[in-house]
Design a protein around this motif. Sequence first.
Motif, PDB file in Angstrom:
ATOM      1  N   ALA A 203       0.830  -1.199   0.000  1.00  0.00           N
ATOM      2  CA  ALA A 203       0.000   0.000   0.000  1.00  0.00           C
ATOM      3  C   ALA A 203       0.872   1.260   0.000  1.00  0.00           C
ATOM      4  O   ALA A 203       0.522   2.272  -0.603  1.00  0.00           O
ATOM      5  CB  ALA A 203      -0.929  -0.005   1.211  1.00  0.00           C
ATOM      6  N   ARG A 204       2.006   1.154   0.677  1.00  0.00           N
ATOM      7  CA  ARG A 204       2.904   2.308   0.762  1.00  0.00           C
ATOM      8  C   ARG A 204       3.450   2.713  -0.608  1.00  0.00           C
ATOM      9  O   ARG A 204       3.677   3.890  -0.865  1.00  0.00           O
ATOM     10  CB  ARG A 204       4.051   2.001   1.740  1.00  0.00           C
ATOM     11  CG  ARG A 204       4.270   3.088   2.763  1.00  0.00           C
ATOM     12  CD  ARG A 204       5.291   2.695   3.815  1.00  0.00           C
ATOM     13  NE  ARG A 204       4.794   1.671   4.729  1.00  0.00           N
ATOM     14  CZ  ARG A 204       5.414   0.514   4.979  1.00  0.00           C
ATOM     15  NH1 ARG A 204       6.579   0.222   4.417  1.00  0.00           N
ATOM     16  NH2 ARG A 204       4.889  -0.357   5.814  1.00  0.00           N
ATOM     17  N   LEU A 205       3.659   1.718  -1.468  1.00  0.00           N
ATOM     18  CA  LEU A 205       4.131   2.029  -2.816  1.00  0.00           C
ATOM     19  C   LEU A 205       3.147   2.938  -3.543  1.00  0.00           C
ATOM     20  O   LEU A 205       3.543   3.908  -4.201  1.00  0.00           O
ATOM     21  CB  LEU A 205       4.323   0.737  -3.624  1.00  0.00           C
ATOM     22  CG  LEU A 205       5.584  -0.070  -3.338  1.00  0.00           C
ATOM     23  CD1 LEU A 205       5.642  -1.289  -4.252  1.00  0.00           C
ATOM     24  CD2 LEU A 205       6.829   0.792  -3.549  1.00  0.00           C
ATOM     25  N   LEU A 206       1.866   2.623  -3.401  1.00  0.00           N
ATOM     26  CA  LEU A 206       0.834   3.446  -4.041  1.00  0.00           C
ATOM     27  C   LEU A 206       0.849   4.857  -3.467  1.00  0.00           C
ATOM     28  O   LEU A 206       0.813   5.852  -4.201  1.00  0.00           O
ATOM     29  CB  LEU A 206      -0.540   2.797  -3.831  1.00  0.00           C
ATOM     30  CG  LEU A 206      -1.743   3.581  -4.342  1.00  0.00           C
ATOM     31  CD1 LEU A 206      -1.657   3.788  -5.844  1.00  0.00           C
ATOM     32  CD2 LEU A 206      -3.057   2.880  -3.972  1.00  0.00           C
ATOM     33  N   GLN A 207       0.920   4.930  -2.145  1.00  0.00           N
ATOM     34  CA  GLN A 207       0.924   6.231  -1.493  1.00  0.00           C
ATOM     35  C   GLN A 207       2.121   7.076  -1.942  1.00  0.00           C
ATOM     36  O   GLN A 207       2.000   8.285  -2.161  1.00  0.00           O
ATOM     37  CB  GLN A 207       0.956   6.036   0.031  1.00  0.00           C
ATOM     38  CG  GLN A 207       0.866   7.332   0.815  1.00  0.00           C
ATOM     39  CD  GLN A 207       0.583   7.091   2.297  1.00  0.00           C
ATOM     40  OE1 GLN A 207      -0.251   6.263   2.653  1.00  0.00           O
ATOM     41  NE2 GLN A 207       1.283   7.799   3.153  1.00  0.00           N
ATOM     42  N   GLN A 208       3.273   6.401  -2.096  1.00  0.00           N
ATOM     43  CA  GLN A 208       4.473   7.124  -2.525  1.00  0.00           C
ATOM     44  C   GLN A 208       4.322   7.723  -3.919  1.00  0.00           C
ATOM     45  O   GLN A 208       4.745   8.849  -4.182  1.00  0.00           O
ATOM     46  CB  GLN A 208       5.692   6.184  -2.495  1.00  0.00           C
ATOM     47  CG  GLN A 208       6.298   6.021  -1.104  1.00  0.00           C
ATOM     48  CD  GLN A 208       7.269   4.854  -1.028  1.00  0.00           C
ATOM     49  OE1 GLN A 208       7.673   4.313  -2.050  1.00  0.00           O
ATOM     50  NE2 GLN A 208       7.641   4.463   0.183  1.00  0.00           N
TER      51      GLN A 208
END
Lengths: 211, 211
Positions: free
Chosen positions: A138-143
Amino acid sequence: MKPYSAETKAAETPSASLRETLIEGGLRLLAKGAPGDLSLRQVAAAAGVTHAAAYRHFEDKNELLAAMAQEGFRRFYDYQMEALERSGPAVAARFRSLGWTYVRFALENPGFARIMFGGTGLDRRRYPGLMAVQARSARLLQQVIQEGQTAGLIAPGKLKQKTRAAWAIVHGMTMLLLDGQIPPGSSLAATERSVTAVIEHVVVGMAATAS
Amino acid sequence: MKPYSAETKAAETPSASLRETLIEGGLRLLAKGAPGDLSLRQVAAAAGVTHAAAYRHFEDKNELLAAMAQEGFRRFYDYQMEALERSGPAVAARFRSLGWTYVRFALENPGFARIMFGGTGLDRRRYPGLMAVQARSARLLQQVIQEGQTAGLIAPGKLKQKTRAAWAIVHGMTMLLLDGQIPPGSSLAATERSVTAVIEHVVVGMAATAS
DNA sequence: ACCTGAACACCGTTCAAGT
DNA sequence: ACCTGAACACCGTTCAAGT
Protein backbone atom coordinates in the motif's frame (compact mmCIF):
# COMPACT_ATOMS: atom_id res chain seq x y z
CA MET A 1 -3.82 -47.91 7.10
CA LYS A 2 -1.35 -46.08 4.96
CA PRO A 3 -3.68 -43.54 3.39
CA TYR A 4 -1.01 -41.26 2.04
CA SER A 5 1.68 -43.70 0.96
CA ALA A 6 1.02 -43.01 -2.72
CA GLU A 7 1.27 -39.25 -2.24
CA THR A 8 4.31 -39.23 -0.01
CA LYS A 9 6.54 -38.52 -3.00
CA ALA A 10 4.66 -35.24 -3.54
CA ALA A 11 6.55 -33.75 -0.60
CA GLU A 12 9.66 -33.13 -2.62
CA THR A 13 11.38 -30.80 -0.19
CA PRO A 14 12.11 -32.94 2.83
CA SER A 15 14.71 -30.47 4.01
CA ALA A 16 12.17 -27.67 4.36
CA SER A 17 10.05 -27.68 7.46
CA LEU A 18 6.55 -29.05 7.15
CA ARG A 19 5.25 -25.55 7.72
CA GLU A 20 6.75 -24.27 4.48
CA THR A 21 5.74 -27.44 2.65
CA LEU A 22 2.14 -26.93 3.68
CA ILE A 23 2.14 -23.28 2.61
CA GLU A 24 3.66 -24.02 -0.79
CA GLY A 25 1.44 -27.04 -1.31
CA GLY A 26 -1.57 -24.93 -0.42
CA LEU A 27 -0.56 -22.31 -2.94
CA ARG A 28 -0.17 -24.95 -5.63
CA LEU A 29 -3.66 -26.29 -4.91
CA LEU A 30 -5.05 -22.76 -4.79
CA ALA A 31 -3.69 -22.11 -8.28
CA LYS A 32 -6.11 -24.67 -9.68
CA GLY A 33 -9.39 -24.01 -7.90
CA ALA A 34 -11.45 -21.60 -5.86
CA PRO A 35 -10.27 -20.93 -2.30
CA GLY A 36 -13.63 -22.08 -1.02
CA ASP A 37 -12.86 -25.58 -2.26
CA LEU A 38 -9.44 -25.67 -0.63
CA SER A 39 -9.42 -27.90 2.42
CA LEU A 40 -6.80 -28.29 5.09
CA ARG A 41 -7.09 -32.03 4.63
CA GLN A 42 -6.18 -31.77 0.95
CA VAL A 43 -3.19 -29.60 1.72
CA ALA A 44 -1.95 -32.05 4.33
CA ALA A 45 -2.47 -35.00 2.00
CA ALA A 46 -0.53 -33.23 -0.76
CA ALA A 47 2.30 -32.72 1.71
CA GLY A 48 2.24 -36.40 2.56
CA VAL A 49 1.09 -36.07 6.15
CA THR A 50 -2.07 -36.62 8.15
CA HIS A 51 -4.36 -33.61 8.42
CA ALA A 52 -3.88 -33.52 12.18
CA ALA A 53 -0.18 -32.85 11.62
CA ALA A 54 -0.98 -29.40 10.29
CA TYR A 55 -2.12 -28.35 13.75
CA ARG A 56 1.46 -28.60 15.00
CA HIS A 57 2.32 -25.67 12.71
CA PHE A 58 -0.88 -23.64 12.49
CA GLU A 59 -3.44 -22.88 15.12
CA ASP A 60 -6.24 -23.46 12.63
CA LYS A 61 -7.06 -23.34 8.93
CA ASN A 62 -7.29 -19.54 8.91
CA GLU A 63 -3.71 -19.24 10.11
CA LEU A 64 -2.60 -21.39 7.19
CA LEU A 65 -4.60 -19.20 4.80
CA ALA A 66 -3.07 -16.09 6.35
CA ALA A 67 0.41 -17.52 5.87
CA MET A 68 -0.43 -18.27 2.26
CA ALA A 69 -1.77 -14.74 1.75
CA GLN A 70 1.41 -13.35 3.31
CA GLU A 71 3.53 -15.25 0.81
CA GLY A 72 1.19 -13.95 -1.89
CA PHE A 73 1.91 -10.34 -0.92
CA ARG A 74 5.64 -11.02 -1.10
CA ARG A 75 5.22 -12.08 -4.72
CA PHE A 76 2.84 -9.21 -5.39
CA TYR A 77 5.42 -6.74 -4.13
CA ASP A 78 7.84 -8.05 -6.76
CA TYR A 79 5.13 -7.54 -9.39
CA GLN A 80 4.72 -3.97 -8.22
CA MET A 81 8.45 -3.18 -8.18
CA GLU A 82 8.88 -4.62 -11.63
CA ALA A 83 5.94 -2.60 -12.91
CA LEU A 84 7.37 0.61 -11.48
CA GLU A 85 10.76 -0.08 -13.03
CA ARG A 86 9.23 -0.74 -16.42
CA SER A 87 7.07 2.36 -16.40
CA GLY A 88 9.88 4.87 -15.92
CA PRO A 89 9.82 8.17 -14.02
CA ALA A 90 6.59 9.75 -15.33
CA VAL A 91 4.15 9.86 -12.42
CA ALA A 92 0.95 9.28 -14.39
CA ALA A 93 2.47 6.21 -16.05
CA ARG A 94 3.68 4.89 -12.71
CA PHE A 95 0.23 5.32 -11.21
CA ARG A 96 -1.55 3.55 -14.06
CA SER A 97 1.03 0.81 -14.01
CA LEU A 98 0.54 0.18 -10.30
CA GLY A 99 -3.22 0.03 -10.69
CA TRP A 100 -3.11 -2.32 -13.63
CA THR A 101 -0.64 -4.55 -11.77
CA TYR A 102 -3.19 -5.02 -8.99
CA VAL A 103 -5.82 -6.11 -11.50
CA ARG A 104 -3.48 -8.21 -13.62
CA PHE A 105 -2.07 -10.05 -10.61
CA ALA A 106 -5.60 -10.91 -9.52
CA LEU A 107 -6.66 -12.11 -12.96
CA GLU A 108 -3.55 -14.27 -13.28
CA ASN A 109 -3.87 -15.64 -9.74
CA PRO A 110 -7.58 -15.59 -8.86
CA GLY A 111 -7.42 -17.92 -5.87
CA PHE A 112 -4.43 -16.07 -4.55
CA ALA A 113 -6.16 -12.75 -4.98
CA ARG A 114 -9.20 -13.90 -3.05
CA ILE A 115 -7.25 -14.77 0.09
CA MET A 116 -4.98 -11.71 -0.27
CA PHE A 117 -7.34 -8.95 -1.29
CA GLY A 118 -10.37 -10.09 0.62
CA GLY A 119 -13.74 -11.70 0.47
CA THR A 120 -12.90 -14.91 2.29
CA GLY A 121 -13.91 -13.56 5.67
CA LEU A 122 -10.38 -13.81 7.02
CA ASP A 123 -9.88 -11.42 9.90
CA ARG A 124 -6.62 -9.73 8.93
CA ARG A 125 -6.28 -7.98 12.28
CA ARG A 126 -5.34 -11.31 13.80
CA TYR A 127 -2.29 -11.70 11.54
CA PRO A 128 0.27 -8.88 11.97
CA GLY A 129 2.69 -10.48 9.51
CA LEU A 130 0.06 -10.39 6.81
CA MET A 131 -0.86 -6.81 7.62
CA ALA A 132 2.79 -5.78 7.44
CA VAL A 133 3.41 -7.07 3.90
CA GLN A 134 0.11 -5.65 2.75
CA ALA A 135 0.99 -2.26 4.23
CA ARG A 136 4.30 -2.38 2.36
CA SER A 137 2.44 -2.75 -0.94
CA ALA A 138 0.00 0.00 0.00
CA ARG A 139 2.90 2.31 0.76
CA LEU A 140 4.13 2.03 -2.82
CA LEU A 141 0.83 3.45 -4.04
CA GLN A 142 0.92 6.23 -1.49
CA GLN A 143 4.47 7.12 -2.53
CA VAL A 144 3.54 7.44 -6.19
CA ILE A 145 0.65 9.73 -5.31
CA GLN A 146 3.02 11.79 -3.20
CA GLU A 147 5.40 12.00 -6.15
CA GLY A 148 2.47 13.33 -8.15
CA GLN A 149 1.86 15.99 -5.55
CA THR A 150 5.53 16.97 -5.51
CA ALA A 151 5.47 17.19 -9.29
CA GLY A 152 2.37 19.39 -9.11
CA LEU A 153 0.27 16.89 -11.06
CA ILE A 154 -1.93 16.02 -8.11
CA ALA A 155 -3.55 18.53 -5.77
CA PRO A 156 -1.67 18.84 -2.46
CA GLY A 157 -2.96 17.55 0.86
CA LYS A 158 -5.22 14.72 1.97
CA LEU A 159 -2.70 12.12 0.89
CA LYS A 160 -4.41 9.36 2.84
CA GLN A 161 -7.81 10.10 1.36
CA LYS A 162 -6.41 10.21 -2.17
CA THR A 163 -4.60 6.93 -1.64
CA ARG A 164 -7.84 5.44 -0.39
CA ALA A 165 -9.73 6.62 -3.46
CA ALA A 166 -7.14 5.12 -5.79
CA TRP A 167 -7.08 1.89 -3.84
CA ALA A 168 -10.88 1.66 -3.79
CA ILE A 169 -11.38 2.06 -7.52
CA VAL A 170 -8.67 -0.44 -8.39
CA HIS A 171 -9.85 -2.88 -5.74
CA GLY A 172 -13.43 -2.48 -6.93
CA MET A 173 -12.55 -3.14 -10.55
CA THR A 174 -10.54 -6.16 -9.47
CA MET A 175 -13.31 -7.71 -7.41
CA LEU A 176 -15.97 -7.05 -10.05
CA LEU A 177 -13.77 -8.70 -12.68
CA LEU A 178 -12.92 -11.65 -10.46
CA ASP A 179 -16.59 -12.12 -9.71
CA GLY A 180 -17.57 -11.97 -13.36
CA GLN A 181 -19.79 -8.97 -12.63
CA ILE A 182 -17.79 -6.99 -15.18
CA PRO A 183 -16.89 -9.04 -18.25
CA PRO A 184 -13.18 -9.17 -19.04
CA GLY A 185 -11.95 -7.71 -22.30
CA SER A 186 -11.51 -9.87 -25.39
CA SER A 187 -7.79 -9.95 -24.62
CA LEU A 188 -5.50 -9.02 -21.77
CA ALA A 189 -4.49 -5.88 -23.65
CA ALA A 190 -8.16 -4.97 -24.13
CA THR A 191 -8.79 -5.46 -20.42
CA GLU A 192 -5.79 -3.26 -19.67
CA ARG A 193 -7.16 -0.47 -21.84
CA SER A 194 -10.55 -0.76 -20.20
CA VAL A 195 -9.13 -0.78 -16.68
CA THR A 196 -6.72 2.11 -17.21
CA ALA A 197 -9.53 4.12 -18.76
CA VAL A 198 -11.54 3.67 -15.57
CA ILE A 199 -8.54 4.47 -13.37
CA GLU A 200 -8.04 7.65 -15.38
CA HIS A 201 -11.16 9.13 -13.80
CA VAL A 202 -9.47 9.08 -10.43
CA VAL A 203 -6.22 10.46 -11.83
CA VAL A 204 -8.09 13.43 -13.21
CA GLY A 205 -10.13 13.71 -10.05
CA MET A 206 -7.02 13.81 -7.86
CA ALA A 207 -5.48 16.44 -10.08
CA ALA A 208 -8.45 18.75 -9.79
CA THR A 209 -9.72 18.14 -6.26
CA ALA A 210 -8.95 21.09 -4.08
CA SER A 211 -6.94 20.21 -1.00
CA MET B 1 -36.66 -39.64 15.56
CA LYS B 2 -38.30 -36.28 15.65
CA PRO B 3 -35.25 -34.03 15.42
CA TYR B 4 -37.10 -30.84 14.62
CA SER B 5 -40.20 -31.15 16.74
CA ALA B 6 -39.03 -28.41 19.10
CA GLU B 7 -38.33 -26.02 16.24
CA THR B 8 -41.45 -26.73 14.24
CA LYS B 9 -43.12 -23.68 15.67
CA ALA B 10 -40.44 -21.48 14.08
CA ALA B 11 -42.17 -21.91 10.72
CA GLU B 12 -44.82 -19.35 11.50
CA THR B 13 -46.09 -18.87 7.96
CA PRO B 14 -47.68 -22.18 7.08
CA SER B 15 -49.67 -20.58 4.32
CA ALA B 16 -46.56 -19.49 2.41
CA SER B 17 -44.83 -22.13 0.37
CA LEU B 18 -41.80 -23.77 1.87
CA ARG B 19 -39.70 -22.07 -0.77
CA GLU B 20 -40.48 -18.61 0.59
CA THR B 21 -40.15 -19.83 4.15
CA LEU B 22 -36.65 -21.11 3.44
CA ILE B 23 -35.61 -17.86 1.76
CA GLU B 24 -36.90 -15.70 4.59
CA GLY B 25 -35.48 -18.01 7.24
CA GLY B 26 -32.14 -17.93 5.47
CA LEU B 27 -32.19 -14.14 5.44
CA ARG B 28 -32.97 -14.05 9.14
CA LEU B 29 -30.04 -16.37 9.88
CA LEU B 30 -27.80 -14.37 7.57
CA ALA B 31 -28.57 -11.21 9.52
CA LYS B 32 -26.78 -12.67 12.54
CA GLY B 33 -23.61 -14.25 11.12
CA ALA B 34 -21.24 -14.49 8.19
CA PRO B 35 -22.58 -16.13 5.02
CA GLY B 36 -19.76 -18.66 5.20
CA ASP B 37 -21.29 -20.02 8.38
CA LEU B 38 -24.76 -20.30 6.93
CA SER B 39 -25.68 -23.90 6.18
CA LEU B 40 -28.57 -25.28 4.24
CA ARG B 41 -29.21 -27.65 7.10
CA GLN B 42 -29.63 -24.77 9.54
CA VAL B 43 -32.03 -23.00 7.22
CA ALA B 44 -34.10 -26.14 6.82
CA ALA B 45 -34.12 -26.74 10.57
CA ALA B 46 -35.24 -23.16 11.20
CA ALA B 47 -38.09 -23.74 8.78
CA GLY B 48 -39.05 -26.89 10.65
CA VAL B 49 -38.25 -29.37 7.90
CA THR B 50 -35.56 -31.91 7.12
CA HIS B 51 -32.63 -30.60 5.13
CA ALA B 52 -33.46 -32.94 2.28
CA ALA B 53 -36.78 -31.16 1.85
CA ALA B 54 -34.98 -28.08 0.58
CA TYR B 55 -33.97 -29.96 -2.53
CA ARG B 56 -37.61 -30.06 -3.63
CA HIS B 57 -37.43 -26.27 -4.02
CA PHE B 58 -33.82 -25.54 -4.91
CA GLU B 59 -31.43 -27.45 -7.11
CA ASP B 60 -28.64 -26.89 -4.60
CA LYS B 61 -27.45 -24.53 -1.89
CA ASN B 62 -26.24 -21.96 -4.41
CA GLU B 63 -29.71 -21.63 -5.86
CA LEU B 64 -31.03 -20.86 -2.39
CA LEU B 65 -28.30 -18.24 -1.91
CA ALA B 66 -29.13 -16.75 -5.30
CA ALA B 67 -32.80 -16.51 -4.34
CA MET B 68 -31.79 -14.81 -1.10
CA ALA B 69 -29.56 -12.38 -2.98
CA GLN B 70 -32.40 -11.64 -5.37
CA GLU B 71 -34.67 -10.73 -2.48
CA GLY B 72 -31.80 -8.60 -1.16
CA PHE B 73 -31.67 -6.58 -4.36
CA ARG B 74 -35.39 -5.97 -4.17
CA ARG B 75 -34.89 -4.38 -0.75
CA PHE B 76 -31.79 -2.54 -1.95
CA TYR B 77 -33.76 -1.01 -4.80
CA ASP B 78 -36.15 0.48 -2.26
CA TYR B 79 -33.15 1.92 -0.38
CA GLN B 80 -31.95 3.48 -3.61
CA MET B 81 -35.32 4.95 -4.56
CA GLU B 82 -35.77 6.41 -1.11
CA ALA B 83 -32.28 7.91 -1.25
CA LEU B 84 -32.97 9.53 -4.60
CA GLU B 85 -36.23 10.98 -3.35
CA ARG B 86 -34.60 12.42 -0.26
CA SER B 87 -31.71 14.00 -2.16
CA GLY B 88 -33.80 16.15 -4.49
CA PRO B 89 -33.11 17.14 -8.09
CA ALA B 90 -29.44 18.26 -7.88
CA VAL B 91 -27.39 15.74 -9.84
CA ALA B 92 -24.26 15.83 -7.66
CA ALA B 93 -26.33 15.22 -4.54
CA ARG B 94 -28.20 12.37 -6.20
CA PHE B 95 -24.93 10.76 -7.26
CA ARG B 96 -23.38 11.00 -3.80
CA SER B 97 -26.56 9.73 -2.24
CA LEU B 98 -26.65 6.68 -4.48
CA GLY B 99 -23.04 5.84 -3.69
CA TRP B 100 -23.46 6.25 0.02
CA THR B 101 -26.60 4.08 -0.09
CA TYR B 102 -24.54 1.22 -1.54
CA VAL B 103 -22.05 1.47 1.30
CA ARG B 104 -24.62 2.05 4.02
CA PHE B 105 -26.77 -0.86 2.93
CA ALA B 106 -23.71 -3.12 3.07
CA LEU B 107 -22.65 -1.90 6.51
CA GLU B 108 -26.17 -2.36 7.86
CA ASN B 109 -26.58 -5.78 6.25
CA PRO B 110 -23.09 -7.29 5.96
CA GLY B 111 -24.14 -10.88 5.33
CA PHE B 112 -26.70 -9.74 2.83
CA ALA B 113 -24.13 -7.60 1.05
CA ARG B 114 -21.72 -10.49 0.72
CA ILE B 115 -24.13 -12.69 -1.18
CA MET B 116 -25.48 -9.75 -3.20
CA PHE B 117 -22.39 -7.77 -4.08
CA GLY B 118 -19.98 -10.64 -4.42
CA GLY B 119 -17.13 -12.52 -2.88
CA THR B 120 -18.96 -15.74 -2.13
CA GLY B 121 -17.99 -17.36 -5.41
CA LEU B 122 -21.58 -17.51 -6.57
CA ASP B 123 -21.76 -17.68 -10.36
CA ARG B 124 -24.37 -15.03 -11.10
CA ARG B 125 -24.60 -15.96 -14.78
CA ARG B 126 -26.51 -19.05 -13.74
CA TYR B 127 -29.29 -17.01 -12.12
CA PRO B 128 -31.06 -14.69 -14.59
CA GLY B 129 -33.54 -13.51 -11.97
CA LEU B 130 -30.70 -12.31 -9.78
CA MET B 131 -28.98 -10.60 -12.70
CA ALA B 132 -32.21 -8.83 -13.63
CA VAL B 133 -32.77 -7.18 -10.24
CA GLN B 134 -29.11 -6.27 -10.02
CA ALA B 135 -29.24 -4.70 -13.48
CA ARG B 136 -32.25 -2.67 -12.37
CA SER B 137 -30.21 -1.18 -9.52
CA ALA B 138 -27.25 -0.53 -11.82
CA ARG B 139 -29.52 1.29 -14.24
CA LEU B 140 -30.40 3.84 -11.55
CA LEU B 141 -26.74 4.78 -11.27
CA GLN B 142 -26.38 5.03 -15.03
CA GLN B 143 -29.45 7.26 -15.24
CA VAL B 144 -28.08 9.70 -12.68
CA ILE B 145 -24.81 9.94 -14.58
CA GLN B 146 -26.75 10.56 -17.75
CA GLU B 147 -28.69 13.32 -15.97
CA GLY B 148 -25.31 14.81 -15.11
CA GLN B 149 -24.31 14.76 -18.76
CA THR B 150 -27.57 16.37 -19.82
CA ALA B 151 -27.06 19.05 -17.20
CA GLY B 152 -23.54 19.63 -18.50
CA LEU B 153 -21.98 18.66 -15.17
CA ILE B 154 -20.40 15.51 -16.51
CA ALA B 155 -18.45 15.25 -19.75
CA PRO B 156 -20.51 13.73 -22.59
CA GLY B 157 -19.93 10.25 -24.00
CA LYS B 158 -18.62 6.96 -22.65
CA LEU B 159 -21.60 6.54 -20.37
CA LYS B 160 -20.89 2.87 -19.76
CA GLN B 161 -17.28 3.52 -18.82
CA LYS B 162 -18.23 6.32 -16.45
CA THR B 163 -20.88 4.16 -14.82
CA ARG B 164 -18.30 1.44 -14.41
CA ALA B 165 -15.83 3.84 -12.76
CA ALA B 166 -18.47 5.04 -10.31
CA TRP B 167 -19.56 1.50 -9.55
CA ALA B 168 -15.98 0.34 -9.05
CA ILE B 169 -15.00 3.00 -6.55
CA VAL B 170 -18.17 2.56 -4.50
CA HIS B 171 -17.94 -1.21 -4.68
CA GLY B 172 -14.27 -1.06 -3.72
CA MET B 173 -14.91 1.14 -0.70
CA THR B 174 -17.75 -1.15 0.35
CA MET B 175 -15.70 -4.33 0.16
CA LEU B 176 -12.71 -2.78 1.92
CA LEU B 177 -14.97 -1.57 4.72
CA LEU B 178 -16.79 -4.91 5.02
CA ASP B 179 -13.46 -6.68 5.17
CA GLY B 180 -12.11 -4.35 7.82
CA GLN B 181 -9.27 -3.35 5.50
CA ILE B 182 -10.42 0.24 5.83
CA PRO B 183 -11.49 1.14 9.35
CA PRO B 184 -15.00 2.54 9.65
CA GLY B 185 -15.47 6.06 10.91
CA SER B 186 -16.13 6.77 14.57
CA SER B 187 -19.79 7.16 13.68
CA LEU B 188 -22.04 6.48 10.73
CA ALA B 189 -22.00 10.17 9.88
CA ALA B 190 -18.20 10.17 9.98
CA THR B 191 -18.11 7.17 7.68
CA GLU B 192 -20.50 8.96 5.33
CA ARG B 193 -18.23 12.01 5.18
CA SER B 194 -15.22 9.81 4.51
CA VAL B 195 -16.96 7.79 1.82
CA THR B 196 -18.47 10.77 0.02
CA ALA B 197 -15.08 12.49 0.06
CA VAL B 198 -13.61 9.50 -1.73
CA ILE B 199 -16.50 9.33 -4.20
CA GLU B 200 -15.95 13.03 -4.91
CA HIS B 201 -12.74 12.19 -6.74
CA VAL B 202 -14.71 10.31 -9.37
CA VAL B 203 -17.32 13.05 -9.61
CA VAL B 204 -14.63 15.56 -10.39
CA GLY B 205 -12.93 13.08 -12.69
CA MET B 206 -16.08 12.50 -14.67
CA ALA B 207 -16.70 16.21 -14.96
CA ALA B 208 -13.26 16.84 -16.42
CA THR B 209 -12.59 13.73 -18.48
CA ALA B 210 -12.81 14.48 -22.16
CA SER B 211 -15.28 12.30 -24.01
C1' DA C 1 -46.47 -33.90 -4.95
C1' DC C 2 -43.87 -33.29 -1.04
C1' DC C 3 -41.31 -34.68 2.88
C1' DT C 4 -38.53 -38.15 5.92
C1' DG C 5 -34.73 -41.35 7.13
C1' DA C 6 -30.74 -42.99 6.14
C1' DA C 7 -26.66 -43.12 3.79
C1' DC C 8 -22.37 -41.25 1.34
C1' DA C 9 -18.38 -38.61 0.92
C1' DC C 10 -16.58 -35.07 2.63
C1' DC C 11 -15.20 -31.10 6.23
C1' DG C 12 -12.39 -28.61 10.69
C1' DT C 13 -10.87 -29.63 15.16
C1' DT C 14 -9.33 -32.32 19.21
C1' DC C 15 -6.65 -35.66 21.70
C1' DA C 16 -4.67 -39.85 23.42
C1' DA C 17 -1.21 -42.67 21.76
C1' DG C 18 2.98 -43.77 19.44
C1' DT C 19 8.13 -42.71 18.02
C1' DA D 1 9.06 -32.58 19.43
C1' DC D 2 6.34 -34.19 15.91
C1' DC D 3 3.15 -37.14 13.72
C1' DT D 4 -0.70 -40.89 13.55
C1' DG D 5 -5.32 -42.94 14.40
C1' DA D 6 -9.48 -42.36 15.84
C1' DA D 7 -13.18 -39.82 17.22
C1' DC D 8 -16.58 -35.78 17.31
C1' DA D 9 -19.68 -32.64 15.40
C1' DC D 10 -20.68 -30.87 11.58
C1' DC D 11 -21.32 -30.19 6.15
C1' DG D 12 -23.86 -30.76 0.93
C1' DT D 13 -26.03 -34.08 -1.82
C1' DT D 14 -28.64 -38.26 -3.13
C1' DC D 15 -32.36 -41.57 -2.97
C1' DA D 16 -35.49 -45.10 -1.61
C1' DA D 17 -39.37 -45.03 1.17
C1' DG D 18 -43.40 -43.18 3.19
C1' DT D 19 -47.94 -40.17 3.03
